[in-house]
Design an enzyme around this catalytic site. Sequence first.
Site, PDB file in Angstrom:
ATOM      1  CB  THR A  35      44.344  55.872  62.038  1.00  0.00           C
ATOM      2  OG1 THR A  35      44.340  54.954  61.162  1.00  0.00           O
ATOM      3  CG2 THR A  35      43.159  57.159  62.931  1.00  0.00           C
TER       4      THR A  35
ATOM      5  CB  SER B  67      47.378  48.472  60.320  1.00  0.00           C
ATOM      6  OG  SER B  67      46.267  48.839  59.853  1.00  0.00           O
TER       7      SER B  67
ATOM      8  CB  THR C 102      40.836  50.236  61.547  1.00  0.00           C
ATOM      9  OG1 THR C 102      40.337  51.510  60.849  1.00  0.00           O
ATOM     10  CG2 THR C 102      40.862  51.324  63.369  1.00  0.00           C
ATOM     11  CG  ASP C 103      43.412  49.784  56.483  1.00  0.00           C
ATOM     12  OD1 ASP C 103      42.121  50.684  56.569  1.00  0.00           O
ATOM     13  OD2 ASP C 103      44.496  50.939  56.580  1.00  0.00           O
TER      14      ASP C 103
END
EC number: 3.5.1.1
Length: 330
Positions: free
Chosen positions: A15, A61, A94-95
Site C-alpha cells: 500500500t 502483500s 501490511t496484510d
Amino acid sequence: MSACEKLLLLYTGGTIGMQQSADGLAPASGFEARVRAQQAQAGDLHLPNWCFRELLPPIDSANMSQSNWLAMVAAIRTGIEQDGCDGVLVLQGTDTLAYSAAALSFLLLGLPVPVVLTGAMLPAGAEGSDAWANLFGAMQALHQGTAQGVQVYFNGALMHGARVSKLQSDAFDAFTVLPRQRVAERATQLPDAINYRVQRQPVNIAVLPFYPGIQASHVSALLNSGVQALLLECYGSGTGPSDNAELLATLKAAHERGVVLAAISQCPQGHVEFGVYAAGSQLRNAGLISAGGMTREAALGKLFCLLGAGLPPAEVEHWFALDLCGERAE
C-alpha cells in the site's frame, strides 16, 4: 547497538507505494523518486545515506509467498556483502507484514546488521497517510541505532519481528505485540545449518485450526497432500478433539512417516501447555510439539527456516522447541 550510516531501502510493493488504477489501488514502481522528493521537501530529517533496491514486480502483500521471502534474503545479503550497507529497511504491504517479519527473523539468524520492516495503511500521497511518518521514522530509528535482528516499525513503535501481529485492518496502530507466555530454553549456539548464509528451498507447510465438527478425513486429506509440516491451531492451552480416535491415529501415522506436527494456541494471548488437560496430552502422544506462546506467524516462519534448510524432522523438532531469536522467551 550501532548507528546505521548506509541503509539499504528494499521496496517490495504494498500500500505504501500503491497508485490508483482502473481496478483500484495497485502496486507501482518508481517509488525511489517519490521518496527522494519527499525527503528533499521535508528538509533536515537526520537520515542515513541510503540506496534503493526494488524487487520486481512489486506486489500486493496478499500475494506474498516463500519465494518472495527468499528474494528478500538474497537482496539483503547483496546490500550488505557487496554494497556495504549496515542496516536494512524493507517496505511491504501490511496484510502479510507480520508473516514476513517472522520469516526474516529466522531466515536471517546471525546477520550482523539490523533489519526493520514497515509499510502503511494509506498510500504515500493520500490525505492523512501514515506512509511518510512510518518510512522516515523507521529510517531515523535505524540511524540512531537499533539492536541486531528483525523488527517492525509502525505508528512510532519498534516491535520484535517474531512476536508482532496485525490486529486491525483500518487503524494506524494496526500492529502490536500481545503478552503471551514465552518460556523456553534459549539455544546457546546456533548451528551453521540455519545461518543466514545457508540457501533455503521452498517447503510444503499447511496450517489448520481445530473447530467443532472437524473430521479425521479433513485432516487426512491435508496430510496426504504432501505436506512436510502441519501447524495445528489448538484450543486454549493446546487441546483438541481427544475423543476422536481416528483423528488421533491419523496424526500419529503422519508423524511416524516424518511429517512435523506443531501446535499453537488459537487464543490471541494463549500458549500451549499440553499437560494441563488430558486432551492436550493425547495430542502430545500423537506426535505434536508445542510452540509455547509463539504466534502463528512466528511458528510458520520458524518451520520454513528449519525445513527449508534441509534439516531432518527430528532436528526440526529439536530446534523448534528452543528459543532462537527471542520468539519463545523474554
